[in-house]
Design an enzyme around this catalytic site. Structure first.
Site, mmCIF file in Angstrom:
data_model
loop_
_atom_site.group_PDB
_atom_site.id
_atom_site.type_symbol
_atom_site.label_atom_id
_atom_site.label_comp_id
_atom_site.label_asym_id
_atom_site.label_seq_id
_atom_site.Cartn_x
_atom_site.Cartn_y
_atom_site.Cartn_z
ATOM 1 C CB ILE A 1 34.408 7.682 41.272
ATOM 2 C CG1 ILE A 1 34.647 9.030 40.587
ATOM 3 C CG2 ILE A 1 33.058 7.631 41.956
ATOM 4 C CD1 ILE A 1 33.655 9.337 39.483
ATOM 5 C CG PHE B 1 49.632 12.987 36.868
ATOM 6 C CD1 PHE B 1 50.764 13.627 37.338
ATOM 7 C CD2 PHE B 1 49.780 11.842 36.112
ATOM 8 C CE1 PHE B 1 52.025 13.143 37.043
ATOM 9 C CE2 PHE B 1 51.036 11.349 35.811
ATOM 10 C CZ PHE B 1 52.166 11.993 36.277
ATOM 11 C CG ASP C 1 47.205 6.909 29.824
ATOM 12 O OD1 ASP C 1 47.655 5.750 29.699
ATOM 13 O OD2 ASP C 1 46.935 7.418 30.933
HETATM 14 P P1 ADP Z 1 43.626 10.236 35.751
HETATM 15 O O1 ADP Z 1 44.379 11.210 34.904
HETATM 16 O O2 ADP Z 1 43.941 10.392 37.195
HETATM 17 O O3 ADP Z 1 43.745 8.832 35.259
HETATM 18 P P2 ADP Z 1 40.942 10.206 34.651
HETATM 19 O O4 ADP Z 1 40.427 11.388 33.914
HETATM 20 O O5 ADP Z 1 41.355 9.038 33.834
HETATM 21 O O6 ADP Z 1 42.098 10.680 35.633
HETATM 22 O O7 ADP Z 1 39.861 9.728 35.693
HETATM 23 C C1 ADP Z 1 40.139 8.681 36.607
HETATM 24 C C2 ADP Z 1 38.939 7.775 36.772
HETATM 25 O O8 ADP Z 1 37.816 8.539 37.225
HETATM 26 C C3 ADP Z 1 38.476 7.131 35.465
HETATM 27 O O9 ADP Z 1 39.183 5.944 35.210
HETATM 28 C C4 ADP Z 1 37.020 6.901 35.741
HETATM 29 O O10 ADP Z 1 36.826 5.716 36.491
HETATM 30 C C5 ADP Z 1 36.637 8.076 36.618
HETATM 31 N N1 ADP Z 1 36.056 9.143 35.778
HETATM 32 C C6 ADP Z 1 36.715 10.119 35.129
HETATM 33 N N2 ADP Z 1 35.877 10.910 34.453
HETATM 34 C C7 ADP Z 1 34.641 10.421 34.668
HETATM 35 C C8 ADP Z 1 33.328 10.797 34.236
HETATM 36 N N3 ADP Z 1 33.124 11.864 33.464
HETATM 37 N N4 ADP Z 1 32.278 10.058 34.654
HETATM 38 C C9 ADP Z 1 32.474 8.995 35.457
HETATM 39 N N5 ADP Z 1 33.667 8.602 35.914
HETATM 40 C C10 ADP Z 1 34.747 9.295 35.518
HETATM 41 MG MG MG Z 2 43.065 7.915 33.556
#
Ligand code: ADP
Ligand code: MG
Ligand code: ZN
Length: 531
Positions: free
Chosen positions: A33, A38, A146
């Site tokens: 998703i 990273f 961020d």
């Molecule tokens: P990164 O550090 O790669 O940006 P994120 O933690 O922001 O990682 O997660 C990337 C994407 O995954 C988010 O923008 C969101 O769309 C999805 N995502 C992350 N955590 C969740 C969650 N708990 N539930 C649903 N989608 C999630």
């Molecule tokens: Mg992110």
């Protein structure tokens, strides 16, 4: 979210099962998703002890992430998360250098998709909930660094919100997050956050259980049907209140791909700025530099070749060349368009106010109907774009307050926020295809940032300008154009109260010392009907 094709995703899911075999017994990983530089995030179904199935988000961090950094991300989630719109964490799995963070899954909308059909009331709600999340993490002394729509999940149907992604978080001097303190004191680590390479010190397969604050912990543990529970879980147990090294046996020395990057601010910045217009033209000529989206983001930064020409200016996606370039300059830095002026000018004392600025940029997008509002590829362009909205005198004045001298080739007046936002919004709703005047505007502007000197405007014929005419040091201000075809929700937009623009102005205060805090913003008259 359109990510790679399904077979590619299936391959990656299989690889994840292989990398962290414990997952196989517990989760059915359905799809990918999200993919960032990273991490990769997957939707997974897990069976609860009650027999019910529940959805989880599995965040697989790239194996080169620094162990303290990973542990700090986890600790932010476990200590501050689970309340007030901050994402919580259920478990963390580890096998060797692979770490997977398990969170409750929150289905969410894509910001760009809903931007034009939010009523003004819903926009207010969105901002209120974002500020609530920020108040919470700031209370814990966490600077998120961020804040942007893809890190603030919003489920419209459920009216649920969640701030995610503490991968860049840093601690305030009095942070309550122990591992952020470690990152602060271990200067070498905290200022670099460079790709981490294991130095032969491999760790044992493990499962980590992250303590939930309060009594939730117990129930979560009981609900959960781990196939091989207690002993395995305990081995890697670490909790917010008992900070100890999660990866204790690891060598914490940081490998740096860029030994010369000392991130000091002693000298006048050399011509870091690129002429965006030239870059675009150059990109057109280049055949080899295509923006593809296929996994190249993971190439090490040194794979970046200087002679490659960027292809992504004025597109809504950053090309791989720019991704590589960004990391080379400032590894793991946030997104330029959301970065506060004090971040862009590399002010060493950055506070929670930088998150408030980012929230202001989101509000600016919501009010103007433009996303991304600023689409600069680098810090200097980002600062130039901010100046076109907030004014050059104001920028210089504010920068002085945090010890920076900004040199600017011409005087740009600040824009009146209501006029700006309403103008841009009108252009969206008329769908005329005709660009708003503000979007057409593209003036060449040169910037230079210096340490703590008197600010002044450069005369048009200054050296800097000369440099510019040779094409080496200029910066083009531009406001992104963006049109789409979905219906526009006009509900409430014909009578946006003055309070909205007042709050926007306070969030986008150029001076971090006087910028409104999350706590204050929640009490702003705009939110008088909110609890
Ligand atoms: P990164 O550090 O790669 O940006 P994120 O933690 O922001 O990682 O997660 C990337 C994407 O995954 C988010 O923008 C969101 O769309 C999805 N995502 C992350 N955590 C969740 C969650 N708990 N539930 C649903 N989608 C999630
Ligand atoms: Mg992110
Ligand atoms: Zn690019």
């Amino acid at each position: 979210m359109s990510l790679g094709d399904s077979t590619e995703d299936e391959r990656e899911i299989e690889k994840l099962y292989e990398a962290v075999p414990q997952l196989r017994n517990i989760f059915y990983i359905k799809s990918k998703i999200g993919e960032g530089t990273f991490s990769s995030v997957y939707l997974a179904i897990g069976r609860l002890r009650s027999g019910e199935d529940a959805k989880f988000a599995l965040k697989h961090l790239i194996p080169t992430s620094h162990p303290t950094r990973i542990a700090a991300e986890l600790q932010c989630l476990s200590v501050s998360g689970g309340e007030d719109n901050v994402m919580g964490v259920k478990y963390c799995f580890r096998n060797k250098d692979h770490v997977v963070i398990v969170m409750p899954y929150l289905e969410h909308e894509c910001f760009a998709d809903i931007l034009h059909n939010l009523s003004f009331e819903e926009t207010k709600e969105y901002m209120f909930n974002l500020l609530k999340a920020l108040r919470r993490i700031h209370y814990f002394g966490i600077v998120h660094r961020d804040v942007k729509p893809s890190n603030f999940l919003y489920n419209r149907k459920l009216k649920q919100f969640a701030l995610v992604d503490f991968g860049l978080a840093q601690g305030t001097p009095d942070t309550k997050i122990e591992l952020l303190k470690v990152l602060r004191t271990n200067k070498q680590e905290s200022c670099s956050l460079k790709p981490y390479t294991l130095s032969g010190n491999r760790v044992h397969p493990n499962v980590l259980l992250v303590n939930q604050p309060s009594s939730k912990k117990q129930s979560v543990k009981q609900q959960w049907s781990l196939t091989n529970p207690e002993d395995q879980v305990k081995e890697g147990l670490f909790g917010a209140s008992t900070p100890r090294s999660v990866f204790g046996e690891r060598n914490f020395n940081v490998y740096s791909a860029f030994p010369n990057d000392t991130s000091t601010l002693k000298t006048i910045k050399p011509s870091k700025v690129v002429d965006v217009t030239n870059r675009k033209l150059a990109a057109k000529k280049s055949v080899s530099a295509k923006c593809t989206n296929a996994g190249v983001a993971r190439k090490p930064a040194n794979a970046f070749q200087v002679n490659q020409v960027c292809d992504c200016y004025a597109r809504d996606q950053v090309c791989n060349i720019c991704l590589a370039r960004a990391r080379q300059v400032a590894p793991r830095a946030g997104t330029p368009g959301f970065r506060a002026p004090e971040v862009l000018t590399k002010c060493p004392d950055q506070t929670t106010a930088i998150d408030i600025w980012s929230a202001g940029i989101i509000f600016l997008s919501l009010l103007s109907g433009r996303y991304h509002f600023f689409n600069a590829g680098d810090d200097m362009n980002a600062l130039a774009q901010i100046m076109t909205i907030r004014g050059s005198k104001e920028t210089i004045q504010a920068a002085k307050c945090f010890g920076k001298t900004v040199l600017c080739s011409k005087d740009i007046p600040a824009k009146e926020l209501r006029t700006l936002c309403e103008g841009l919004r009108k252009a969206v709703s008329f769908k005329s295809g005709e660009q708003h005047e503000a979007q057409k505007q593209k003036a060449v502007l040169q910037l230079k940032i210096m340490e703590n000197q008197d600010g002044w405007f450069l005369p048009e014929s200054s050296n800097l300008h000369q440099e510019n005419s040779t094409g080496s040091n200029s910066c083009s201000e531009s406001i992104p154009d963006q049109m789409d075809t979905e219906p526009v929700n006009v509900e409430g937009w014909d009578r946006v109260p003055e309070e909205a623009y007042h709050l926007l102005d306070r969030l986008l205060d150029m001076n971090p010392a006087t910028r409104i805090t999350a706590e204050e913003a929640l009490l702003h008259p705009l939110f008088k009907n909110f609890s």
